[in-house]
Design a protein around this motif. Structure first.
Motif, short mmCIF file in Angstrom:
data_model
loop_
_atom_site.label_atom_id
_atom_site.label_comp_id
_atom_site.label_asym_id
_atom_site.label_seq_id
_atom_site.Cartn_x
_atom_site.Cartn_y
_atom_site.Cartn_z
N GLU A 32 0.84 -1.25 -0.15
CA GLU A 32 -0.09 0.06 -0.08
C GLU A 32 0.87 1.35 -0.02
O GLU A 32 0.33 2.25 0.04
CB GLU A 32 -0.83 -0.01 1.13
CG GLU A 32 -1.98 -1.27 1.20
CD GLU A 32 -2.67 -1.32 0.12
OE1 GLU A 32 -3.19 -0.28 -0.18
OE2 GLU A 32 -2.82 -2.48 -0.53
N LEU A 33 2.27 1.10 0.11
CA LEU A 33 3.07 2.45 0.10
C LEU A 33 2.99 3.16 -1.23
O LEU A 33 2.57 2.85 -2.55
CB LEU A 33 4.54 1.90 -0.02
CG LEU A 33 5.23 1.37 1.46
CD1 LEU A 33 6.33 0.97 1.03
CD2 LEU A 33 4.97 2.37 2.43
N VAL A 34 2.83 4.45 -0.94
CA VAL A 34 2.73 5.42 -2.20
C VAL A 34 4.00 6.45 -1.83
O VAL A 34 4.61 6.44 -0.59
CB VAL A 34 1.71 6.13 -2.02
CG1 VAL A 34 0.38 5.46 -2.47
CG2 VAL A 34 1.34 6.91 -0.81
N ALA A 35 4.59 7.08 -2.86
CA ALA A 35 5.64 8.06 -2.63
C ALA A 35 5.35 9.22 -1.61
O ALA A 35 4.21 9.49 -1.82
CB ALA A 35 5.85 8.69 -4.00
N LEU A 44 6.07 -5.19 -7.03
CA LEU A 44 7.25 -4.17 -6.97
C LEU A 44 7.12 -3.23 -8.02
O LEU A 44 7.51 -2.06 -7.70
CB LEU A 44 8.61 -5.18 -6.78
CG LEU A 44 8.87 -5.71 -5.60
CD1 LEU A 44 9.88 -6.73 -5.86
CD2 LEU A 44 9.21 -4.78 -4.40
N ALA A 45 6.70 -3.81 -9.23
CA ALA A 45 6.70 -3.04 -10.25
C ALA A 45 5.45 -1.79 -10.10
O ALA A 45 5.80 -0.74 -10.66
CB ALA A 45 6.30 -3.71 -11.80
N LEU A 46 4.45 -2.22 -9.43
CA LEU A 46 3.35 -1.47 -9.12
C LEU A 46 3.98 -0.18 -8.27
O LEU A 46 3.59 0.75 -8.26
CB LEU A 46 2.35 -1.96 -8.59
CG LEU A 46 1.41 -2.82 -9.67
CD1 LEU A 46 0.18 -3.81 -8.90
CD2 LEU A 46 0.79 -2.00 -10.73
N LEU A 47 4.68 -0.82 -7.34
CA LEU A 47 5.39 0.30 -6.18
C LEU A 47 6.14 1.10 -6.92
O LEU A 47 6.11 2.40 -6.69
CB LEU A 47 6.30 -0.59 -5.15
CG LEU A 47 5.39 -1.21 -3.86
CD1 LEU A 47 6.38 -2.11 -3.21
CD2 LEU A 47 4.55 0.03 -3.21
N ALA A 48 7.20 0.75 -7.94
CA ALA A 48 8.02 1.71 -8.69
C ALA A 48 7.04 2.54 -9.40
O ALA A 48 7.47 3.81 -9.48
CB ALA A 48 8.90 0.97 -9.60
N GLN A 49 5.96 2.27 -10.00
CA GLN A 49 5.22 2.92 -11.12
C GLN A 49 4.55 4.02 -10.20
O GLN A 49 4.29 5.22 -10.51
CB GLN A 49 3.97 2.01 -11.73
CG GLN A 49 3.39 2.74 -12.73
CD GLN A 49 2.36 1.76 -13.35
OE1 GLN A 49 1.93 0.73 -12.89
NE2 GLN A 49 1.67 2.16 -14.37
N ARG A 50 4.31 3.76 -8.72
CA ARG A 50 3.65 4.90 -7.84
C ARG A 50 4.82 5.91 -7.47
O ARG A 50 4.45 6.60 -6.65
CB ARG A 50 2.93 4.19 -6.86
CG ARG A 50 1.63 3.31 -7.22
CD ARG A 50 0.55 3.51 -6.11
NE ARG A 50 1.19 2.63 -4.87
CZ ARG A 50 0.87 1.20 -4.83
NH1 ARG A 50 0.25 0.52 -5.72
NH2 ARG A 50 1.41 0.74 -3.98
#
Length: 417
Positions: free
Chosen positions: A297-300, A322-328
């Motif tokens: 659920e992390l966001v920048a 992990l790809a979704l995290l990086a995308q966010r």
């Protein structure tokens, strides 16, 4: 511009650089409560009458020509010469900008004497710009740690102007946190309050000094002071100009040294002094999955870093998450023996295998208000048994994160202009 004019401008920039014709102006840095000038930031300029009189144009051509490292050194040397010529008082801070790409590079021989003399004479604060801040974490951290013993402090520029700055702030151990002018000039919006909360947390944890940029009106100064900034700069407090020819002792002597972060050989070393447990692969996999589910659920701004002892532990579901995290916008990295680089789209990997991390396992997340790390290593002589610990101690998690970031490869550049 025509192709011929473009080529002429390119050649002119290179000629200015090679002839060492960069100049400096200096903007006062003011102690807000007393309105005392406690230092100056050096700002680069090109020769008067040329198309390169402003810093933005100079930087654009420096990156365009691939000469940003040489440009950085020439600009630093010009500022040092100007400070020495004006006999800047030794109790004044001298802020010098440094491009992250220039960290760890060698100074051109013809510039070294001026820079070495100025660094020995003045209280230099190296100001790391936001450009490329998360491009190459290893080089950035190595460069900061290499420079720190020789300067009065390290400043991080433009907090709030770039998501990467917010994500990387906890691991940079800044002595001065410079708030982007948009923070000061926007007023108390929800976005500004999030940035201020991050700055407050870091300043409380490390002792860093908060500096407000872009103070151009009395209202900006009042907001900066209400927000708790100790220092400020901007047109209202003093425009960029040549250094004055006479200085008086600062009425408010200021030290900008923050608390250092331990340098660890491996992330597991962050558990030093803590009691650890032992578990098998099944238990650690379940615990790691729990922590990664929470991290989903992390966001920048945030960091999510994973070290695996076996490439088979990185599942397809993990790669997607992990790809979704990086995308966010979360700074994301995965490393371990046998893993590809990159391990997933937008995710950092390790360019080289580091045997010192063989048998180690780490699942780590770091965001405003949150810090957690599972840190483990195989028990020598055992089969599938690990010594491990979980920590939510922010200082330990930050030290472990720095250990992992030093192993990550460079990502895509984030260059403004």
């Amino acid at each position: 511009m025509s192709p011929g004019e473009v080529e002429r401008r390119d050649n002119e920039f290179v000629r200015i650089l090679r002839e060492r014709r960069l100049e400096s102006v200096f903007q006062p840095i003011v102690h807000l409560a007393s309105r005392t000038t406690i230092g100056f930031e050096a700002l680069v300029r090109g020769p008067a009458g040329s198309p390169f009189t402003d810093a933005h144009t100079l930087l654009r051509y420096a990156y365009r020509s691939g000469l940003v490292v040489e440009f950085d050194w020439v600009a630093r040397a010009a500022a040092c010469r100007a400070a020495m010529a004006a006999q800047l008082a030794q109790d004044q801070l001298l802020f010098l900008n440094i491009e992250p790409l220039a960290f760890g590079t060698d100074c051109p021989p013809d510039l070294w004497t001026d820079i070495e003399t100025a660094f020995a004479r003045f209280q230099v604060v190296l100001e790391v710009t936001e450009r490329s801040l998360d491009r190459d974490p290893r080089s950035l951290l190595e460069g900061i740690d290499h420079q720190r013993p020789d300067v009065a402090g390290i400043a991080i520029d433009d907090l709030g102007g770039n998501g990467a700055t917010l994500s990387m702030l906890p691991v940079l151990a800044a002595d001065v946190i410079k708030l982007d002018q948009s923070v000061i000039q926007s007023g108390p919006t929800p976005a500004v309050m999030q940035i201020m909360d991050i700055a407050y947390e870091e300043a409380e944890r490390t002792g860093a000094t908060i500096l407000a940029e872009g103070v151009e009106t009395p209202a900006h100064a009042a907001f900066a002071q209400s927000a708790g900034a100790t220092l400020a700069q901007g047109l209202y407090l003093g425009p960029p100009a040549p250094l004055p020819t006479a200085f008086r002792a600062a009425e408010v002597p200021l030290s900008v040294n923050s608390e250092p972060i331990a340098r660890l050989a491996t992330p597991f070393d962050a558990l030093e002094g803590r009691e650890t447990s032992r578990a098998d692969l099944t238990y650690l996999t379940a615990l790691s999955n729990h922590l990664t589910d929470r991290a989903a659920e992390l966001v920048a701004p945030a960091l999510s870093l994973v070290l695996l002892p076996d490439p088979h532990l990185l599942t397809r579901a993990d790669r997607i998450r992990l790809a979704l995290l990086a995308q966010r916008g979360v700074v994301t990295g995965v490393l371990g023996p046998g893993l590809p680089d990159p391990p997933a789209t937008g995710v950092r990997g390790a360019r080289r295998h580091d045997p010192a991390l063989d048998g180690h396992w780490a699942t780590l997340t770091l965001s405003p208000g949150t810090a957690s790390a599972l840190l483990a290593r195989t028990v020598p002589g055992s089969v599938g048994e690990f010594e491990f610990g979980v920590t939510h101690d922010r200082r330990r998690v930050v030290a472990a994160a720095r250990s992992l970031l030093r192993r990550l490869g460079a990502g895509s550049a984030m260059v403004d202009g």
